[in-house]
Design an enzyme around this catalytic site. Sequence first.
Site, PDB file in Angstrom:
ATOM      1  CE  LYS A 238      -3.500   2.516   2.906  1.00  0.00           C
ATOM      2  NZ  LYS A 238      -4.479   2.142   3.957  1.00  0.00           N
TER       3      LYS A 238
ATOM      4  CB  SER B  25      -6.906   4.869   3.081  1.00  0.00           C
ATOM      5  OG  SER B  25      -6.250   4.048   3.876  1.00  0.00           O
TER       6      SER B  25
ATOM      7  CB  SER C 127      -8.140   2.260   5.662  1.00  0.00           C
ATOM      8  OG  SER C 127      -8.499   3.583   5.871  1.00  0.00           O
TER       9      SER C 127
END
Length: 498
Positions: free
Chosen positions: A73, A150, A174
């Site tokens: 990520k 996210s 997230s």
Amino acid sequence: MFDEYAQHDATALAALISRREVSAGEVLDAALARAAQVNPALAAICLPMAPIARERAAGPLAGPFAGVPFLLKDMAQDYAGVPSPSGSRALRHWVPDHYSEVVRRFLDAGLVVFGKTASPEFALKAETSPRVWPQPTRNPWDPARTPGGSSGGAAAAVAAGIVPVAGASDGGGSIRIPASYCGLFGLRPSRGRVPNGPDDAEHWEGASSHHVISRSVRDSARMLDAIAGPEHGAPFVIAPPSQPWAGAIARPPRRLRIGFSTRSPLGTPVHPQCVAAVERAAALLADLGHHVEEAAPAVDGPDLARCYVTMYFGQTAAAMARARALTGAGNDGFELETRILGLLGRAVSAGEYVSRHARWNRFSHALADFHQRYDLYLTPTTAQPPNRIGELDTPPGQQRLARRVLALRAGRLLMLTGMVDELVETSLSRVPFTQLSNLTGTPSMSVPLHWAAVEEGGPELPFGVQFVAPFGDEATLLQLAAQLEQAAPWGGRRPPEP
């Protein structure tokens, strides 16, 4: 090329590579080919790392996931020598000189990293549309909609079959939100279970946890076995599990008492399909022999939301200050909404911040009291289906007002207008269920058990349900998830080809 790549989870791929039925290079070729096929439409991968991956796949690899392709990520998962923008133009060309501890553990597990996935700027939204990249990340189930955030890029990549599992993190939902929106499994570990170092002791005051988004429960369990554990300099050491999580899921959970609620803690609307997802889960749990009844912890939802956004404002201001210090970025390096959040963060006094943070303990005690009576707490993962791309963009009039407020540096005045309460409702009303786990440090998961169309003639979309467990009890969550996966398999459900 390895034609059966997409049919295997990470555990199965590792086994094939270990038995030399296929090489790490062949599996990587398959992952890169799939990325070339679908990523232009989805924009899940923002930073390709193919040359690094090819060199790694060609060498000797060890670990439980030796040779399995993997994506990090683009937020707090730093790879030495590779840019780490965190979704921000201010950091677009900043290159860390060391690995995050969690990345080091991913590498020690034998994973072959071939890229980084898109995240909103500083992981601030439940939508992945950062301005630093040419296009927003799209949901494979309906490309007109967001995959969430996210960890939106991670979820889109896994759902589209680029990788079976991808790195993710969760500071307000997230992992769980994009897992729900993309029909995947997402576990958020307890505070301190997975390290945040070496640059952070407790990211977002301990509200954020690293882990993965996956298609299978066993991949998440085995990955947690690989990356969990204390690190040098950590503020505390969480008690280890009594046995590896991969072993725990081999047997079903004990008969559980599960309290559930479908009411938003903010009193805001909950979509009928989000309610239906919980009702379906409750019926399935009862069929499996668990005791299920309506109940909720005595938590003041609006107060929890205000405490959460106070931390959120402060963390935004700190992230912007860090980016300026690293790169010298000016205001044009940050998105307009981020600048407003940073202004609000600078307007919060140290005393206010500390007072709000101290209230987190109230929520922990209320949830602990609930867990004296119930093993798990069940809710919808989100209150609404994934929004359409652009649906939540700031209207032009509000953008003009925001620029005037920024020019006047009127953050404190903005706090006094009541705009913050409005911001709490508008920003969290779609996802009001997930922050409880973050502020209490408890483990939680989103499980994909329901699919439905939300408009006539539209595609079926996934709807996850959330389970929250007592601190440190990932084992019960994973055991139940494995039981649900067997009773209502989701691994074979795939979105249409883009």
